[in-house]
Each structure stands twice: as C-alpha cells, then as structure tokens.
Design a protein around this motif. Structure first.
Motif, PDB file in Angstrom:
ATOM      1  N   VAL A 103       0.865  -1.180   0.000  1.00 53.00           N
ATOM      2  CA  VAL A 103       0.000   0.000   0.000  1.00 53.00           C
ATOM      3  C   VAL A 103       0.900   1.227   0.000  1.00 53.00           C
ATOM      4  O   VAL A 103       1.821   1.334   0.810  1.00 53.00           O
ATOM      5  N   GLU A 104       0.656   2.142  -0.944  1.00 53.47           N
ATOM      6  CA  GLU A 104       1.457   3.362  -1.041  1.00 53.47           C
ATOM      7  C   GLU A 104       0.756   4.485  -0.286  1.00 53.47           C
ATOM      8  O   GLU A 104      -0.369   4.851  -0.613  1.00 53.47           O
ATOM      9  N   PHE A 105       1.448   5.017   0.704  1.00 52.33           N
ATOM     10  CA  PHE A 105       0.877   6.066   1.548  1.00 52.33           C
ATOM     11  C   PHE A 105       1.184   7.446   0.987  1.00 52.33           C
ATOM     12  O   PHE A 105       2.285   7.704   0.507  1.00 52.33           O
ATOM     13  N   THR A 106       0.201   8.317   1.076  1.00 50.27           N
ATOM     14  CA  THR A 106       0.357   9.713   0.673  1.00 50.27           C
ATOM     15  C   THR A 106       0.722  10.574   1.871  1.00 50.27           C
ATOM     16  O   THR A 106       1.162  11.711   1.716  1.00 50.27           O
ATOM     17  N   GLN A 107       0.537  10.018   3.073  1.00 51.20           N
ATOM     18  CA  GLN A 107       0.883  10.721   4.304  1.00 51.20           C
ATOM     19  C   GLN A 107       1.307   9.694   5.339  1.00 51.20           C
ATOM     20  O   GLN A 107       0.584   8.741   5.623  1.00 51.20           O
ATOM     21  N   GLU A 108       2.485   9.865   5.868  1.00 55.74           N
ATOM     22  CA  GLU A 108       2.988   8.994   6.920  1.00 55.74           C
ATOM     23  C   GLU A 108       2.175   9.245   8.201  1.00 55.74           C
ATOM     24  O   GLU A 108       1.564  10.310   8.344  1.00 55.74           O
ATOM     25  N   PRO A 109       2.195   8.318   9.167  1.00 52.54           N
ATOM     26  CA  PRO A 109       1.469   8.541  10.414  1.00 52.54           C
ATOM     27  C   PRO A 109       1.948   9.804  11.132  1.00 52.54           C
ATOM     28  O   PRO A 109       3.153  10.064  11.209  1.00 52.54           O
ATOM     29  N   VAL A 110       0.987  10.573  11.613  1.00 50.26           N
ATOM     30  CA  VAL A 110       1.299  11.816  12.321  1.00 50.26           C
ATOM     31  C   VAL A 110       0.322  11.988  13.480  1.00 50.26           C
ATOM     32  O   VAL A 110      -0.841  11.607  13.378  1.00 50.26           O
ATOM     33  N   ASP A 111       0.842  12.523  14.588  1.00 47.84           N
ATOM     34  CA  ASP A 111      -0.016  12.842  15.728  1.00 47.84           C
ATOM     35  C   ASP A 111      -0.758  14.129  15.403  1.00 47.84           C
ATOM     36  O   ASP A 111      -0.140  15.148  15.096  1.00 47.84           O
ATOM     37  N   ARG A 112      -2.096  14.054  15.480  1.00 47.74           N
ATOM     38  CA  ARG A 112      -2.896  15.226  15.146  1.00 47.74           C
ATOM     39  C   ARG A 112      -4.251  15.102  15.832  1.00 47.74           C
ATOM     40  O   ARG A 112      -4.867  14.044  15.809  1.00 47.74           O
ATOM     41  N   TYR A 113      -4.714  16.187  16.399  1.00 45.36           N
ATOM     42  CA  TYR A 113      -6.049  16.248  17.012  1.00 45.36           C
ATOM     43  C   TYR A 113      -6.256  15.180  18.081  1.00 45.36           C
ATOM     44  O   TYR A 113      -7.344  14.643  18.242  1.00 45.36           O
ATOM     45  N   GLY A 114      -5.199  14.824  18.776  1.00 45.93           N
ATOM     46  CA  GLY A 114      -5.324  13.837  19.843  1.00 45.93           C
ATOM     47  C   GLY A 114      -5.347  12.397  19.366  1.00 45.93           C
ATOM     48  O   GLY A 114      -5.657  11.494  20.130  1.00 45.93           O
ATOM     49  N   ALA A 115      -5.035  12.168  18.101  1.00 44.91           N
ATOM     50  CA  ALA A 115      -4.990  10.807  17.558  1.00 44.91           C
ATOM     51  C   ALA A 115      -3.857  10.738  16.532  1.00 44.91           C
ATOM     52  O   ALA A 115      -3.249  11.747  16.192  1.00 44.91           O
ATOM     53  N   VAL A 116      -3.584   9.552  16.051  1.00 47.48           N
ATOM     54  CA  VAL A 116      -2.581   9.356  15.004  1.00 47.48           C
ATOM     55  C   VAL A 116      -3.326   9.016  13.726  1.00 47.48           C
ATOM     56  O   VAL A 116      -4.245   8.191  13.732  1.00 47.48           O
ATOM     57  N   ASP A 117      -2.947   9.662  12.604  1.00 48.95           N
ATOM     58  CA  ASP A 117      -3.577   9.322  11.332  1.00 48.95           C
ATOM     59  C   ASP A 117      -2.549   9.284  10.217  1.00 48.95           C
ATOM     60  O   ASP A 117      -1.453   9.833  10.333  1.00 48.95           O
ATOM     61  N   ALA A 118      -2.909   8.607   9.143  1.00 41.91           N
ATOM     62  CA  ALA A 118      -2.078   8.488   7.943  1.00 41.91           C
ATOM     63  C   ALA A 118      -3.013   8.504   6.739  1.00 41.91           C
ATOM     64  O   ALA A 118      -4.229   8.368   6.890  1.00 41.91           O
ATOM     65  N   GLY A 119      -2.459   8.668   5.549  1.00 44.86           N
ATOM     66  CA  GLY A 119      -3.290   8.701   4.348  1.00 44.86           C
ATOM     67  C   GLY A 119      -2.740   7.809   3.259  1.00 44.86           C
ATOM     68  O   GLY A 119      -1.526   7.643   3.122  1.00 44.86           O
ATOM     69  N   PHE A 120      -3.635   7.208   2.481  1.00 41.90           N
ATOM     70  CA  PHE A 120      -3.243   6.412   1.320  1.00 41.90           C
ATOM     71  C   PHE A 120      -4.341   6.486   0.277  1.00 41.90           C
ATOM     72  O   PHE A 120      -5.421   7.009   0.534  1.00 41.90           O
ATOM     73  N   ARG A 121      -4.059   5.996  -0.916  1.00 38.76           N
ATOM     74  CA  ARG A 121      -5.043   5.924  -1.997  1.00 38.76           C
ATOM     75  C   ARG A 121      -5.117   4.503  -2.517  1.00 38.76           C
ATOM     76  O   ARG A 121      -4.137   3.772  -2.490  1.00 38.76           O
ATOM     77  N   ASP A 122      -6.310   4.161  -3.019  1.00 43.11           N
ATOM     78  CA  ASP A 122      -6.434   2.864  -3.680  1.00 43.11           C
ATOM     79  C   ASP A 122      -5.932   3.013  -5.120  1.00 43.11           C
ATOM     80  O   ASP A 122      -5.587   4.125  -5.544  1.00 43.11           O
ATOM     81  N   PRO A 123      -5.851   1.936  -5.895  1.00 42.72           N
ATOM     82  CA  PRO A 123      -5.317   2.035  -7.254  1.00 42.72           C
ATOM     83  C   PRO A 123      -6.101   2.977  -8.177  1.00 42.72           C
ATOM     84  O   PRO A 123      -5.564   3.441  -9.186  1.00 42.72           O
ATOM     85  N   SER A 124      -7.360   3.264  -7.858  1.00 43.70           N
ATOM     86  CA  SER A 124      -8.158   4.168  -8.694  1.00 43.70           C
ATOM     87  C   SER A 124      -8.005   5.628  -8.282  1.00 43.70           C
ATOM     88  O   SER A 124      -8.498   6.515  -8.958  1.00 43.70           O
ATOM     89  N   GLY A 125      -7.348   5.886  -7.160  1.00 40.84           N
ATOM     90  CA  GLY A 125      -7.151   7.246  -6.694  1.00 40.84           C
ATOM     91  C   GLY A 125      -8.035   7.642  -5.528  1.00 40.84           C
ATOM     92  O   GLY A 125      -7.939   8.755  -5.021  1.00 40.84           O
ATOM     93  N   ASN A 126      -8.934   6.758  -5.088  1.00 38.17           N
ATOM     94  CA  ASN A 126      -9.796   7.068  -3.945  1.00 38.17           C
ATOM     95  C   ASN A 126      -8.939   7.252  -2.694  1.00 38.17           C
ATOM     96  O   ASN A 126      -8.128   6.395  -2.359  1.00 38.17           O
ATOM     97  N   GLY A 127      -9.136   8.385  -2.027  1.00 40.24           N
ATOM     98  CA  GLY A 127      -8.349   8.693  -0.850  1.00 40.24           C
ATOM     99  C   GLY A 127      -8.898   8.065   0.410  1.00 40.24           C
ATOM    100  O   GLY A 127     -10.107   7.977   0.604  1.00 40.24           O
ATOM    101  N   TRP A 128      -8.001   7.631   1.262  1.00 37.21           N
ATOM    102  CA  TRP A 128      -8.347   7.049   2.556  1.00 37.21           C
ATOM    103  C   TRP A 128      -7.567   7.759   3.646  1.00 37.21           C
ATOM    104  O   TRP A 128      -6.398   8.085   3.469  1.00 37.21           O
ATOM    105  N   LYS A 129      -8.207   7.967   4.779  1.00 37.82           N
ATOM    106  CA  LYS A 129      -7.546   8.365   6.007  1.00 37.82           C
ATOM    107  C   LYS A 129      -7.600   7.152   6.920  1.00 37.82           C
ATOM    108  O   LYS A 129      -8.642   6.518   7.060  1.00 37.82           O
ATOM    109  N   MET A 130      -6.479   6.813   7.489  1.00 38.05           N
ATOM    110  CA  MET A 130      -6.420   5.725   8.461  1.00 38.05           C
ATOM    111  C   MET A 130      -6.200   6.387   9.816  1.00 38.05           C
ATOM    112  O   MET A 130      -5.194   7.078  10.013  1.00 38.05           O
ATOM    113  N   ILE A 131      -7.142   6.223  10.711  1.00 36.65           N
ATOM    114  CA  ILE A 131      -7.109   6.929  11.992  1.00 36.65           C
ATOM    115  C   ILE A 131      -7.109   5.931  13.143  1.00 36.65           C
ATOM    116  O   ILE A 131      -7.886   4.969  13.149  1.00 36.65           O
ATOM    117  N   GLU A 132      -6.236   6.194  14.091  1.00 30.83           N
ATOM    118  CA  GLU A 132      -6.166   5.352  15.273  1.00 30.83           C
ATOM    119  C   GLU A 132      -7.378   5.622  16.154  1.00 30.83           C
ATOM    120  O   GLU A 132      -7.711   6.773  16.438  1.00 30.83           O
TER     121      GLU A 132
END
Length: 141
Positions: A103-132
């Motif tokens: 999985v290719e991430f567009t954003q590495e995990p970062v502490d933000r708003y009291g949680a950790v999140d990261a970002g990636f896209r699927d092969p079609s370009g749909n964006g995902w946020k992965m949030i702890e």
C-alpha cells in the motif's frame, strides 16, 4: 421502521484491480460478485464489520453514459473525492503492515487532534484516512 446504510459505493477504474487491493492488501473479503451482461455488482466487507459493504463500482452503462463515466473516472483519479476513513487500533503498526503489503501512503502517520492518522489511496485514486481509534478516558461511557 428500521433503517441503516448497507452499502457505500466507490467508483473504481478497474474492478479486478480494486478487488485485489481491498482483499489482498487491506484484508477485506468478498461479499457479492455478480454480473448482468457488462454490469458487475461487486462488494467487499471488512471482516470486523459484517453488516456493512463497500461497493467497488465502475462508472458506465447501465447507470452512466460514456461522457459521465469518463468525467467520474477523471475526478476519482485526481483524488478529488472526499476521503474514506479506516479506523485501526494502532495507526503506526497498521501503516507498517500495509506498507509491507504494497500500500502506497500519501501521508505517513502523524499525531494530530489527539490521535494518530495516515493517508493512502487505492489504485483508482480514492483517498483514505487511516485513523487510530481513540481510547475512552476512564469513567467515560
């Protein structure tokens, strides 16, 4: 009357490519895969949410004409759709595991708003946020 959301659809450029990504890389499982002529109804589920389906739909007939399908494909490829959110117990560990699966991430995990999140896209370009998932403070219900 009981109501609820059963399926949320994503537009994808290639259903087989999307299916491989969601099943092999993200760990979803196939719920429905049926064809009616050129139309394919394809849904997947997260193994921990069996009552919810994610539809992997290709823009085009019978739902869209060729011009609309092309426009939708272009919007998705640019990452212009609102991101979807995947909740995980440990964002950094999930990032490591999914990166190892390709999985290719567009954003590495970062502490933000009291949680950790990261970002990636699927092969079609749909964006995902992965949030702890936040743990509830003691005494919270």
């Amino acid at each position: 009357m009981t109501q609820g959301v059963d399926v949320v659809g994503l537009y994808v450029r290639d259903q087989d490519e999307a299916l491989a990504f969601y099943v092999e890389k993200l760990g979803f499982r196939v719920h429905t895969d049926v064809r009616n002529g050129n139309y394919r109804w394809l849904t997947v589920q997260h193994p921990e949410q069996p009552s919810f389906q994610l539809g992997l739909f290709k823009p085009g007939p019978p739902v869209h004409d060729a011009a609309t399908a092309q426009a939708l494909n272009e919007v998705v490829a640019k990452g212009a759709m609102p991101p979807l959110v995947l909740v995980v117990d440990n964002c950094r560990a999930a990032h490591e595991r999914l990166s190892a699966r390709g999985v290719e991430f567009t954003q590495e995990p970062v502490d933000r708003y009291g949680a950790v999140d990261a970002g990636f896209r699927d092969p079609s370009g749909n964006g995902w946020k992965m949030i702890e998932a936040r743990t509830k403070p003691r005494g919270a219900q």
